[in-house]
Design an enzyme around this catalytic site. Structure first.
Site, PDB file in Angstrom:
ATOM      1  N   ASP A  87       0.912  -1.423   0.079  1.00  0.00           N
ATOM      2  CA  ASP A  87       0.199   0.038  -0.226  1.00  0.00           C
ATOM      3  C   ASP A  87       0.773   1.341   0.235  1.00  0.00           C
ATOM      4  O   ASP A  87       2.339   1.725   0.826  1.00  0.00           O
ATOM      5  CB  ASP A  87      -1.057  -0.135   0.872  1.00  0.00           C
ATOM      6  CG  ASP A  87      -0.062  -0.141   2.591  1.00  0.00           C
ATOM      7  OD1 ASP A  87       0.306  -0.968   2.896  1.00  0.00           O
ATOM      8  OD2 ASP A  87      -0.472   0.642   3.269  1.00  0.00           O
ATOM      9  N   GLU A  94      -0.097  -1.267   5.624  1.00  0.00           N
ATOM     10  CA  GLU A  94       1.021  -0.530   7.477  1.00  0.00           C
ATOM     11  C   GLU A  94       0.558   0.920   7.465  1.00  0.00           C
ATOM     12  O   GLU A  94       1.121   1.425   7.810  1.00  0.00           O
ATOM     13  CB  GLU A  94       2.640  -0.725   6.335  1.00  0.00           C
ATOM     14  CG  GLU A  94       3.317  -0.878   7.488  1.00  0.00           C
ATOM     15  CD  GLU A  94       3.921   0.975   7.632  1.00  0.00           C
ATOM     16  OE1 GLU A  94       4.383   1.096   8.428  1.00  0.00           O
ATOM     17  OE2 GLU A  94       3.788   1.614   6.178  1.00  0.00           O
TER      18      GLU A  94
END
Length: 581
Positions: A172, A241
């Site tokens: 991400d 994250e």
């Protein structure tokens, strides 16, 4: 073939316990997104334009910051290709650019993958892209999907008795603000490569699709070279994250723990700092081996409201304001212990760089034997805003809510205090400090006081102040910067940069140290898997490049990217050749 696993979501954070009421029976007074020490040190040193004369202080004849022993892999078939072949670099840039063009953005609040697969459509595109871009990885490694989107690659070694190497990264990226899209030098999702500057531009280019692609590409090249690993190699890729990893790493880590057991990994490598060029010839690689802790404290002032024409001495907003004022004007004490990883970096800078003033160099180098010099060193660090927060617990009021109407007294005012907990402190000690100041204000204004369900001062006719701790994470265990595992890691870095990347710069000196993050990576969920966790990306990163992470014009040097590929290649081979459990 890809296997899919539906794993349950574990508790919030590892190694964090809800404080009990007994913890707070006695109150005591304690007198930049992810930020690495290298960035902070460079910010200070770069303020000097030329070396400072050192005539007033001599550097010790036997320096403590020494170059690690070099570890050269005997199997190095493609190292020169990775670092110096133009076509390899072009292909590597193309692979990274393609990943950047897939906008795997993650917000603060996200649905579960099973509940809304369409929300994660770009992640599925990225998975397909990986399959097409790294065919050998996907034909030779076991690929598993954990919680639909977490990717787990396993390259089975020939000796199952050996501890695996674990690489990490996250799929991400933080969202790009569409309102300032035009502020980017190149479109943020273009993955544009500028040959003149050697920069690859775009969101995720430096956080951390670069690392993710380097890990996949390093393994792909080893497979292309016919390499067979004796030790199992694992690649664990989370997908959230940037929103604390609640559905990605938080599920992947216990999945691995159940499969392999505690302390089962030889080492864990994740995103982190890289090499800093302190002056013309000096480079320091600070592998982050520690992270500060984290806790949010929600504080609420409960009153009784009413019409504003009949005002109390202080509204709940006023009481909250005074409490905030007291907390901000009584920060946590500085605690600069010599086992703080930032001391190792400062020591290297003091011994080998001419940019620090003599009195600062002397304070750094004599701190282990001179209490007065240690005090000077603490004062030096405390006087620089970019460094001081690495030697204390921080406290920032980030959210506040109170009042609904101009002529109505606020019945409730609440605010959230974010803390990054010093590595020598704890969540409990941090919350106790907040509770102390809340008690001071409660007693002054005649309010009750509670902590979670514990009544510390009974509620009064005016109301009460409540505190609750949230998102608790103790400081990370400090990974060793000595011993066999560290020596192979540091020796690989030393060989790659001293003997290969900087080989033509004959007077270049490379040193490898530990380092400290004030933020937290996905490694916070992996503590139980290894004592040897190093957050490091093998590239040379200028300060202006690091400042673009999570910001406009994020970019990375393509040369730094291929050096990260070479590190993955060499490190896997070195651990196989030199590692022992």
């Amino acid at each position: 073939m890809t296997e899919t696993h539906h794993a349950p979501l574990p508790d919030v954070y590892p190694s964090s316990k809800q404080p009990t009421s007994s913890t707070y029976s006695k109150c005591k007074k304690f007198g930049l997104p992810l930020i690495g020490l290298l960035t902070l040190l460079l910010a200070y040193i770069s303020s000097f334009t030329k070396p400072v004369p050192n005539s007033t202080f001599d550097v010790p004849a036997s320096p403590q910051c020494k170059k690690p022993q070099v570890y050269r892999p005997s199997f190095n078939k493609s190292v020169n290709l990775i670092l110096n072949d133009k076509q390899f670099k072009i292909d590597s840039i193309r692979k990274l650019s393609g990943a950047i063009q897939i906008p795997t953005e993650i917000s603060d609040t996200n649905p579960l993958p099973n509940d809304d697969p369409e929300y994660y459509s770009e992640f599925f595109k990225l998975h397909k892209y990986f399959e097409e871009t790294f065919p050998l990885v996907h034909s030779h490694l076991k690929v598993e999907k954990v919680n639909q989107l977490g990717l787990l690659y396993t390259w089975e070694g020939t000796d199952p008795s050996l501890k695996p190497i674990l690489f990490m990264a996250h799929q991400d990226v933080v969202p790009v603000n569409r309102e300032i899209w035009d502020s980017w030098q190149y479109p943020p999702l273009s993955g544009h490569y500028d040959q003149e500057t050697d920069y690859v531009w775009g969101r995720g280019s430096n956080d951390c699709k670069n690392l993710m692609l380097a890990e996949l590409e390093g393994i792909e090249q080893l497979l292309a070279d016919g390499y067979q690993t004796e030790r199992t190699v694992i690649l664990s890729l989370g997908f959230d994250e940037e929103s604390s990893g609640f559905m990605g790493a938080k599920v992947l880590a216990p999945f691995l723990l159940e499969r392999y057991g505690p302390d089962s990994m030889f080492s864990i490598i994740d995103e982190g700092a890289g090499l800093l060029r302190l002056d013309k010839n000096l480079y320091i690689a600070a592998a982050v081996n520690a992270e500060k802790g984290y806790v949010d404290v929600r504080i609420s002032i409960h009153g009784h409201g009413g019409h504003s024409s009949v005002q109390p001495d202080h509204t709940t907003i006023g009481v909250a304001s005074e409490l905030i004022y007291m907390m901000e004007n009584h920060p946590f004490d500085y605690n600069f212990s010599l086992d703080n990883p930032i001391y190792d970096v400062l020591q290297c800078a003091a011994e080998h760089s001419g940019f620090l003033p003599p009195h600062v160099r002397e304070a750094i180098l004599k701190a282990p034997v001179d209490e007065g010099k240690r005090k000077v060193l603490t004062e030096f660090a405390a006087s620089h805003p970019d460094i001081r927060d690495l030697i204390r617990t921080t406290r920032a009021v980030d959210v506040i809510n109170g009042g609904v109407k101009a002529n109505a007294l606020p019945g409730l005012t609440s605010f959230i205090v974010n803390h990054r907990v010093d590595i020598h402190s704890s969540v409990n000690e941090t919350v106790e400090n907040d509770l102390y100041w809340a008690r001071v204000i409660a007693e002054k204004h005649g309010y009750g006081l509670t902590f979670h369900d514990e009544i510390i001062i009974p509620e009064t006719k005016l109301g009460h102040i409540s505190l609750a701790s949230e998102k608790m994470l103790e400081p990370a265990p400090v990974s060793p910067t000595s011993g066999h595992v560290w020596e192979i890691f540091a020796g690989t870095v030393q060989n790659l940069f001293q003997n290969e990347i900087l080989a033509e710069q004959k007077d270049a000196d490379v040193y490898v140290t530990g380092g400290l993050f004030s933020g937290n990576t996905d490694t916070k969920y992996y503590w139980g898997l290894s004592k040897n966790i190093y957050r490091f990306v093998a590239g040379i990163f200028p300060f202006d490049q690091l400042r673009t992470i999570h910001s406009v014009n994020e970019h990375i040097s393509a040369s730094s990217h291929v050096s990260a590929v070479a590190f993955v290649y060499e490190y896997i081979v070195n651990v196989n050749e030199y590692g022992h459990d």
